[in-house]
Design a protein around this motif. Structure first.
Motif, PDB file in Angstrom:
ATOM      1  N   THR A 124       0.803  -1.260  -0.008  1.00  0.00           N
ATOM      2  CA  THR A 124       0.023  -0.052  -0.018  1.00  0.00           C
ATOM      3  C   THR A 124       1.011   1.284   0.013  1.00  0.00           C
ATOM      4  OG1 THR A 124      -0.114  -0.021   2.480  1.00  0.00           O
ATOM      5  CG2 THR A 124      -1.905  -0.986   1.096  1.00  0.00           C
ATOM      6  N   GLU A 125       2.309   1.235  -0.336  1.00  0.00           N
ATOM      7  CA  GLU A 125       3.004   2.120  -0.505  1.00  0.00           C
ATOM      8  C   GLU A 125       3.464   2.943   0.864  1.00  0.00           C
ATOM      9  OE1 GLU A 125       1.505   4.579  -4.061  1.00  0.00           O
ATOM     10  OE2 GLU A 125       3.000   3.937  -5.004  1.00  0.00           O
ATOM     11  N   GLN A 126       3.072   2.241   2.097  1.00  0.00           N
ATOM     12  CA  GLN A 126       3.536   2.985   3.371  1.00  0.00           C
ATOM     13  C   GLN A 126       4.874   2.956   3.603  1.00  0.00           C
ATOM     14  OE1 GLN A 126       0.836   1.727   6.792  1.00  0.00           O
ATOM     15  NE2 GLN A 126      -0.415   0.763   5.055  1.00  0.00           N
ATOM     16  N   ASP A 128       7.043   3.226   1.029  1.00  0.00           N
ATOM     17  CA  ASP A 128       7.697   4.477   0.093  1.00  0.00           C
ATOM     18  C   ASP A 128       7.263   5.680   0.742  1.00  0.00           C
ATOM     19  OD1 ASP A 128       8.499   3.077  -1.966  1.00  0.00           O
ATOM     20  OD2 ASP A 128       6.969   3.187  -3.132  1.00  0.00           O
ATOM     21  N   ALA A 129       6.045   5.803   1.574  1.00  0.00           N
ATOM     22  CA  ALA A 129       5.713   7.073   2.279  1.00  0.00           C
ATOM     23  C   ALA A 129       6.574   7.272   3.504  1.00  0.00           C
ATOM     24  CB  ALA A 129       4.286   7.351   2.937  1.00  0.00           C
ATOM     25  N   LEU A 130       7.294   6.330   3.981  1.00  0.00           N
ATOM     26  CA  LEU A 130       8.384   6.535   5.218  1.00  0.00           C
ATOM     27  C   LEU A 130       9.532   7.231   4.451  1.00  0.00           C
ATOM     28  CD1 LEU A 130       8.063   3.027   7.278  1.00  0.00           C
ATOM     29  CD2 LEU A 130       7.750   5.494   7.986  1.00  0.00           C
ATOM     30  N   VAL A 131       9.810   6.537   3.372  1.00  0.00           N
ATOM     31  CA  VAL A 131      11.321   7.322   2.559  1.00  0.00           C
ATOM     32  C   VAL A 131      10.835   8.527   2.385  1.00  0.00           C
ATOM     33  CG1 VAL A 131      12.814   6.539   0.877  1.00  0.00           C
ATOM     34  CG2 VAL A 131      11.786   4.700   1.816  1.00  0.00           C
ATOM     35  N   SER A 132       9.792   8.825   1.805  1.00  0.00           N
ATOM     36  CA  SER A 132       9.389  10.065   1.361  1.00  0.00           C
ATOM     37  C   SER A 132       9.412  11.200   2.642  1.00  0.00           C
ATOM     38  CB  SER A 132       8.111  10.134   0.595  1.00  0.00           C
ATOM     39  OG  SER A 132       7.166  10.306   1.506  1.00  0.00           O
ATOM     40  N   LEU A 133       9.309  10.839   3.704  1.00  0.00           N
ATOM     41  CA  LEU A 133       9.158  11.282   4.768  1.00  0.00           C
ATOM     42  C   LEU A 133      10.727  11.517   5.670  1.00  0.00           C
ATOM     43  CD1 LEU A 133       5.892  10.584   6.308  1.00  0.00           C
ATOM     44  CD2 LEU A 133       6.411  12.630   5.318  1.00  0.00           C
ATOM     45  N   ALA A 134      11.556  10.842   4.950  1.00  0.00           N
ATOM     46  CA  ALA A 134      13.111  11.097   5.395  1.00  0.00           C
ATOM     47  C   ALA A 134      13.360  10.174   6.367  1.00  0.00           C
ATOM     48  CB  ALA A 134      13.368  12.527   5.560  1.00  0.00           C
ATOM     49  N   THR A 135      12.631   8.931   6.330  1.00  0.00           N
ATOM     50  CA  THR A 135      12.472   8.105   7.671  1.00  0.00           C
ATOM     51  C   THR A 135      13.191   6.815   7.188  1.00  0.00           C
ATOM     52  OG1 THR A 135      10.705   9.207   8.687  1.00  0.00           O
ATOM     53  CG2 THR A 135      11.401   7.046   9.247  1.00  0.00           C
ATOM     54  N   ASP A 136      14.134   6.118   7.395  1.00  0.00           N
ATOM     55  CA  ASP A 136      15.035   4.952   6.915  1.00  0.00           C
ATOM     56  C   ASP A 136      13.792   4.142   7.378  1.00  0.00           C
ATOM     57  OD1 ASP A 136      16.219   2.762   6.624  1.00  0.00           O
ATOM     58  OD2 ASP A 136      18.071   3.093   7.681  1.00  0.00           O
ATOM     59  N   GLN A 139      15.273   0.994   9.805  1.00  0.00           N
ATOM     60  CA  GLN A 139      15.720   1.380  11.276  1.00  0.00           C
ATOM     61  C   GLN A 139      14.329   1.673  11.602  1.00  0.00           C
ATOM     62  OE1 GLN A 139      16.749   5.581  11.716  1.00  0.00           O
ATOM     63  NE2 GLN A 139      17.673   4.948  13.799  1.00  0.00           N
ATOM     64  N   TYR A 140      13.331   1.977  11.183  1.00  0.00           N
ATOM     65  CA  TYR A 140      11.946   2.367  11.758  1.00  0.00           C
ATOM     66  C   TYR A 140      11.320   1.049  11.988  1.00  0.00           C
ATOM     67  CZ  TYR A 140       7.263   4.226  12.591  1.00  0.00           C
ATOM     68  OH  TYR A 140       6.084   4.446  13.208  1.00  0.00           O
TER      69      TYR A 140
END
Lengths: 255, 263
Positions: A124-126, A128-136, A139-140
């Motif tokens: 569901t691209e979540q 990708d959304a993490l990456v787009s919010l500059a979150t590894d 790691q997360y």
């Protein structure tokens, strides 16, 4: 030569799987030492793995201890060694059965759940959304889950040890009429602190393997809902295999 | 217009990407100026989303470069890349909200991770972002309780939380009814006018495209085929633009378009 093709494919898939695990493990270790460290996410995962695993692990331990007492009693009676049932139950539980069975149960309960959760985040691209919010995302998602596995599985194994020994005691004393004092004495007489430690080290390794594989399978999910199903199954199969295979080598090293 | 003063915000040079045997991007060049609103049109399956995902580094190009204000995204270190990404806000096709969190937590996520705001400041900013997308008081709802249009607007709100310079919209209106589509287009225009971001929108909806764009580009067979202001684009007599604008599939139907066949 067509028959070689599936063999080659299998070998390539196996290599790719191991490669992915090592790569993602590297990123996880890197994520572990980088800010921000998410203590709350770790606590959530610890509670989830622990609470989810507790009932099934405890039931498994009681019945394993019980059946172990029953079987060894029948066998040992043939050469009049019934008195040593307690020692066998305690040794087997601590060194082998509690860590392996707990590992397998947690794989089925939590490893699969991690693959399903992370897998549906992938489709569901979540992620990708993490990456787009500059979150590894590694790691997360990986760090709290893998740490939770390493922490919680040994804790569950301590409880499984206690319940397995109790299950054996109940069968031997209540069902088969063993002398309770002698039974308890023999249970602990030959136990070494090393027996406990080796089981706990195994448990930590199993907790690490089953969470890493669960996360990896979810993270590398492709092909939508069908892929999530496949990732979940693979997390259980590969996680269980990893536990059984590594158990042999760990036993060899830890003897 | 492209190239008017200073470095372009985003410059893609000779960008190529293939998935297995399928070539999706084939030496594509595109420069987007600061503060510009560009819409990239294209048929389904032509790689519009792939193109957009390259701009923020969600996909690694096989060849070519992605530069953000002159800085090569894939030449930079991992942490530097994350810093560059903080200048972007991206809205995903179905919203891609974190379903383990409430609406408020979704929008607060980047604020909590990347700023030192107090909880009070965070919730004030969350409410502000929601009001920018014309939503109010739904912080406590779960994403699963929202309609498709609302989910996307919450996705917009999350994308603008860190006040990004660049907004990327991946198919913001696909699969929505005409009224909801119009609401979303208005929200996008409003965001453009208030925040004055560089805006890249992927869509195949012409109405939305001509409403939000200052520049319209058509992606076809891995390259930018036409790149014109909306009025000129509409009036262009390039046969592939005409086919797209008029929804004429006769050429593809006859030739059995390879793009469609591969999807």
């Amino acid at each position: 030569m067509g028959f070689l093709e599936p063999v080659g494919r299998l070998a390539l898939d196996a290599l790719e799987f191991h490669g992915r695990c090592v790569t993602l493990l590297g990123l996880t270790v890197r994520g572990l030492f980088r800010k921000p460290f998410d203590g709350r996410a770790l606590a959530t995962q610890v509670v989830r793995v622990g609470v989810d695993g507790l009932p099934v692990v405890l039931l498994t331990a009681v019945f394993t201890g019980a059946v172990l007492a029953l079987q060894t009693y029948v066998g040992f009676k043939r050469f009049h060694a019934e008195a040593w049932v307690g020692s066998v139950v305690a040794l087997s539980m601590l060194r082998e059965l509690a860590p392996v069975l707990t590992g397998l149960m947690v794989t089925g309960r939590s490893g699969s759940a991690m693959a399903a959760e992370i897998g549906s985040m992938r489709v569901t691209e979540q992620i990708d959304a993490l990456v787009s919010l500059a979150t590894d995302p590694v790691q997360y998602l990986f760090v709290p889950r893998i740490l939770a596995g390493i922490i919680v599985v040994p804790m569950l194994v301590v409880l499984a040890n206690a319940l397995g020994i109790t299950g054996g005691y109940l069968v031997a004393v209540r069902l088969l009429g063993a002398n309770p004092v002698v039974y308890v004495q023999n249970t602990f007489q030959f136990l070494d602190l090393n027996d406990l430690w080796s089981g706990l080290v195994k448990a930590g390794v199993f907790g690490f393997l089953l969470t890493l594989i669960g996360c990896q399978q979810g993270f590398d999910t492709t092909n939508g809902a069908e892929g999530v199903g496949r990732a979940t199954t693979a997390a259980v199969v590969l996680g269980s295999l990893a536990i059984l295979v590594s158990d042999f080598f760990l036993t060899k090293v830890l003897f | 217009m492209p190239g008017s003063g200073g470095l372009p915000e985003i410059r893609l040079t000779a960008l190529s990407k293939r998935f297995g045997p399928k070539v999706v991007l084939d030496g594509l060049d595109l420069a987007i100026a600061k503060g510009e609103s560009i819409v990239i049109l294209g048929k389904s399956g032509t790689g519009k989303s792939v193109l957009l995902k390259h701009m923020i580094g969600l996909l690694t190009p096989d060849a070519g470069t992605v530069e953000v204000e002159g800085e090569d995204l894939w030449g930079a270190s991992r942490s530097r890349r994350d810093e560059i990404r903080r200048r972007f806000g991206m809205s995903f096709q179905e919203g891609a909200l974190f379903d383990s969190m409430s609406v408020g937590e979704n929008i607060a996520f980047p604020l909590k991770r990347h700023t030192k705001m107090t909880p009070g400041e965070v919730s004030a900013r969350v409410a502000e972002c929601l009001s920018l997308v014309k939503l109010h008081g739904i912080e406590g709802k779960r994403p699963s309780e929202l309609s498709g249009g609302m989910r996307r607007r919450v996705g917009f709100a999350r994308a603008i939380a860190l006040k990004p310079e660049v907004l990327l919209f991946d198919e913001p209106t696909t699969g929505l009814d005409p009224i909801t589509t119009d609401v979303l287009a208005r929200v996008m225009i409003d965001l453009r006018d208030r925040m004055n971001p560089t805006m890249v929108t992927i869509t195949h909806d012409l109405k939305v495209a001509f409403e939000v764009a200052e520049r319209v580009a058509l992606l076809d067979r891995g390259k930018i085929l036409v790149d014109l202001p909306p009025r000129e684009f509409e009036a262009s007599d390039d046969p592939r633009v005409r086919a797209f604008v008029q929804g004429d599939g006769s050429e593809d139907a006859e030739s059995g378009s390879p793009e469609e066949a591969a999807v």
